[in-house]
Write a protein that holds these residues in place. Structure first.
Motif, mmCIF file in Angstrom:
data_model
loop_
_atom_site.group_PDB
_atom_site.id
_atom_site.type_symbol
_atom_site.label_atom_id
_atom_site.label_comp_id
_atom_site.label_asym_id
_atom_site.label_seq_id
_atom_site.Cartn_x
_atom_site.Cartn_y
_atom_site.Cartn_z
ATOM 1 N N GLU A 110 0.740 -1.213 0.116
ATOM 2 C CA GLU A 110 0.046 -0.091 0.106
ATOM 3 C C GLU A 110 0.737 1.036 0.120
ATOM 4 O O GLU A 110 0.110 2.388 0.082
ATOM 5 C CB GLU A 110 -0.894 -0.068 1.134
ATOM 6 C CG GLU A 110 -1.849 -1.231 1.328
ATOM 7 C CD GLU A 110 -2.648 -1.324 2.615
ATOM 8 O OE1 GLU A 110 -2.361 -0.584 3.358
ATOM 9 O OE2 GLU A 110 -3.633 -1.834 2.545
ATOM 10 N N ALA A 128 2.827 4.565 -1.072
ATOM 11 C CA ALA A 128 2.595 5.326 -2.353
ATOM 12 C C ALA A 128 3.870 5.511 -3.195
ATOM 13 O O ALA A 128 3.851 5.768 -4.399
ATOM 14 C CB ALA A 128 2.000 6.634 -1.722
ATOM 15 N N ASP A 129 4.809 5.720 -2.311
ATOM 16 C CA ASP A 129 6.294 5.983 -3.092
ATOM 17 C C ASP A 129 6.771 4.799 -3.868
ATOM 18 O O ASP A 129 7.034 3.697 -3.038
ATOM 19 C CB ASP A 129 7.179 6.398 -2.111
ATOM 20 C CG ASP A 129 8.357 6.957 -2.489
ATOM 21 O OD1 ASP A 129 9.034 6.120 -3.750
ATOM 22 O OD2 ASP A 129 9.104 7.842 -2.155
ATOM 23 N N GLU A 130 6.621 4.597 -5.015
ATOM 24 C CA GLU A 130 6.949 3.464 -5.865
ATOM 25 C C GLU A 130 8.482 2.963 -5.416
ATOM 26 O O GLU A 130 8.521 1.701 -5.597
ATOM 27 C CB GLU A 130 6.875 3.912 -7.348
ATOM 28 C CG GLU A 130 6.937 2.496 -8.183
ATOM 29 C CD GLU A 130 6.696 2.842 -9.695
ATOM 30 O OE1 GLU A 130 7.060 1.649 -10.573
ATOM 31 O OE2 GLU A 130 6.567 3.820 -9.895
ATOM 32 N N ASN A 131 9.345 3.976 -5.448
ATOM 33 C CA ASN A 131 10.791 3.534 -5.157
ATOM 34 C C ASN A 131 10.758 2.516 -3.886
ATOM 35 O O ASN A 131 11.537 1.640 -3.619
ATOM 36 C CB ASN A 131 11.677 4.698 -5.136
ATOM 37 C CG ASN A 131 11.871 5.369 -6.773
ATOM 38 O OD1 ASN A 131 11.836 4.469 -7.590
ATOM 39 N ND2 ASN A 131 11.985 6.543 -6.801
ATOM 40 N N GLU A 132 10.140 3.245 -2.896
ATOM 41 C CA GLU A 132 10.110 2.745 -1.596
ATOM 42 C C GLU A 132 9.515 1.358 -1.522
ATOM 43 O O GLU A 132 10.093 0.390 -0.946
ATOM 44 C CB GLU A 132 9.382 3.648 -0.410
ATOM 45 C CG GLU A 132 9.656 3.076 1.013
ATOM 46 C CD GLU A 132 8.906 4.036 1.964
ATOM 47 O OE1 GLU A 132 9.164 3.930 3.124
ATOM 48 O OE2 GLU A 132 8.687 5.000 1.624
ATOM 49 N N ARG A 133 8.442 1.138 -2.309
ATOM 50 C CA ARG A 133 7.742 0.040 -2.406
ATOM 51 C C ARG A 133 8.443 -1.087 -3.072
ATOM 52 O O ARG A 133 8.509 -2.015 -2.847
ATOM 53 C CB ARG A 133 6.147 0.331 -3.290
ATOM 54 C CG ARG A 133 5.445 -0.941 -3.122
ATOM 55 C CD ARG A 133 3.999 -0.859 -3.840
ATOM 56 N NE ARG A 133 4.118 -0.516 -5.195
ATOM 57 C CZ ARG A 133 3.742 0.652 -5.563
ATOM 58 N NH1 ARG A 133 3.694 1.967 -4.789
ATOM 59 N NH2 ARG A 133 3.988 0.893 -6.839
ATOM 60 N N ARG A 134 9.161 -0.811 -4.208
ATOM 61 C CA ARG A 134 10.052 -1.704 -4.969
ATOM 62 C C ARG A 134 11.227 -2.216 -4.087
ATOM 63 O O ARG A 134 11.618 -3.305 -4.159
ATOM 64 C CB ARG A 134 10.441 -1.011 -6.166
ATOM 65 C CG ARG A 134 9.276 -0.678 -7.287
ATOM 66 C CD ARG A 134 9.741 -0.481 -8.572
ATOM 67 N NE ARG A 134 10.922 -1.230 -9.097
ATOM 68 C CZ ARG A 134 11.461 -0.986 -10.263
ATOM 69 N NH1 ARG A 134 11.234 0.316 -10.916
ATOM 70 N NH2 ARG A 134 12.284 -1.893 -11.041
ATOM 71 N N GLN A 180 9.955 -4.689 -1.636
ATOM 72 C CA GLN A 180 9.383 -5.870 -2.462
ATOM 73 C C GLN A 180 10.568 -6.467 -3.183
ATOM 74 O O GLN A 180 10.276 -7.482 -3.944
ATOM 75 C CB GLN A 180 8.376 -5.465 -3.292
ATOM 76 C CG GLN A 180 7.029 -5.035 -2.766
ATOM 77 C CD GLN A 180 5.751 -4.617 -3.545
ATOM 78 O OE1 GLN A 180 6.155 -4.166 -4.773
ATOM 79 N NE2 GLN A 180 4.621 -4.866 -3.193
#
Length: 422
Positions: free
Chosen positions: A13, A15-21, A24
């Protein structure tokens, strides 16, 4: 487990794509999930599924470890050869293999567990020595002794030496506990008591309840086995030893019920089975007619604890422990002269063996490379009991040369041959 699952949900969930990637990334996700599966195995929850998930994690992490930083392995993820985090990746792969070995060991898949621990050590030896190497050696030694391998002592001592060199007391106590367990399995109770008593002293010094509980359980088993092994003991000695063992296993029960270790369902099963075996062996040395109340009490406790162990194993789907409890329960009913309960227990145990592990007339013996060792171990014990039953029937006949007597003698011989075969 709940925390690890919550992290996965929260990461998805972000929002920041770089942090999420980043969260993950196969490496980051693999580290988290390895510890989640460790916790599942520790609790005895879905162990076969945990092992399968660890196999997937290892496969993915190994691909990252085999490629350099300029080679894409997964979409947007390059290899780690030449990356500063490469040693951490190697350590994580080793940790996954160790945890996988733990799960396989609980399931009784000893050969695969040994292979997993061996893979873990291969990776760990690429790194400076850590306690993880000693942990893996200790776990490997426990698995080896379950397979009847005496080199378990050497492997355990190798891990113990690493820990002695490091000087951390609690890990040293853990290795001495493992050594006590190994010596008990190899029918060397005096050596088992020496190692377990050392673990008990160290655990008391550092105030660790779990290590104390484990050492008490191994001390109780060592005392029980000492009575079996030492034929020179007087009845007074025997009674005193059993009372000491009873106190030790009782304290172990209390510790595992009251401390953080109470969540270890597998440990509870082991303690229940060992407690039942203690009262079963004590029952065998108790004269029923001389002290009927005490005899009934010990019989009742033996049945209660063994049945509790069987029930716990059934709840977790652990056939290895279920069979262990049932076979010990069958011997208890034999000693008690309870023919009906004995027959029922033997029938229940028989249903747990797959058809392809049995020795059959005029057929090739079963292959052993892809079957858990504990099936053959428990079949050997069961046929030893069946041999005893047939012998009893033989001696019960007034005429030893009669057809019935000779039939029972033949049954005894066949049962003992099968026991040796298994």
């Amino acid at each position: 487990i709940e925390f690890a699952d919550a992290v996965d949900t929260a990461v998805a969930e972000l929002a920041d794509e770089n942090e999420r990637r980043s969260w993950q990334h196969t490496f980051a996700r693999g580290q988290r999930h390895c510890w989640r599966e460790f916790a599942r195995i520790y609790l005895g929850e879905g162990i076969p599924e945990a092992v399968e998930r660890l196999q997937i994690i290892v496969r993915e992490l190994t691909q990252l470890a085999q490629a350099d930083i300029h080679t894409e392995v997964f979409p947007g993820e390059n290899g780690f050869v030449g990356h500063p985090a490469y040693p951490r990746l190697i350590f994580t792969i080793a940790n996954c293999y160790t945890v996988m070995g733990n799960g396989l060991n609980v399931l009784g898949d000893y050969r695969d567990a040994v292979a997993a621990y061996g893979a873990a050590l291969k990776y760990l030896r690429q790194l400076p020595p850590t306690d993880q190497q000693a942990t893996t050696l200790s776990n490997l030694s426990r698995t080896l002794v379950e397979m009847g391998k005496k080199r378990a002592i050497r492997v355990c001592n190798e891990g113990l030496q690493l820990r002695l060199n490091a000087g951390e007391l609690l890990p040293i106590a853990s290795s001495y506990n493992t050594l006590g367990q190994i010596m008990n399995e190899l029918h060397q109770p005096r050596e088992a008591l020496r190692a377990s008593a050392t673990a008990f002293a160290i655990a008391g010094e550092v105030g660790d309840s779990r290590a104390t509980g484990l050492s008490l359980m191994h001390i109780a088993e060592g005392l029980r086995r000492l009575v079996r092994e030492d034929q020179s003991l007087t009845e007074t000695d025997v009674d005193e030893i059993y009372r000491t063992a009873e106190q030790a296993i009782g304290q172990a029960q209390e510790i595992f019920m009251a401390s953080n270790a109470r969540h270890e369902a597998i440990r509870a099963i082991e303690i229940n089975i060992e407690t039942g075996c203690l009262y079963r062996d004590w029952l065998a040395r108790t004269v029923a007619t001389a002290v009927p109340d005490i005899w009934q009490q010990r019989l009742g406790r033996a049945k209660y604890f063994l049945e509790s162990g069987v029930k716990g194993a059934q709840q977790l789907g652990l056939i290895r422990f279920e069979l262990d409890g049932l076979v010990n329960l069958a011997w208890t009913f034999y000693l008690a002269g309870d023919a009906d309960s004995l027959a029922q227990t033997l029938a229940t145990a028989d249903t747990l063996f797959p058809p392809d592990v049995r020795l059959r007339p005029e057929e090739q013996p079963p292959t052993t490379h892809n079957k858990p060792f504990f099936f053959f171990q428990q079949l050997s014990k069961l046929y030893s009991l069946r041999g005893r039953l047939a012998f009893d029937s033989y001696f019960a006949e007034a005429d030893a040369a009669s057809r019935t007597a000779q039939h029972n003698l033949d049954r005894a011989a066949e049962a003992y041959v099968l026991s040796l075969g298994y």
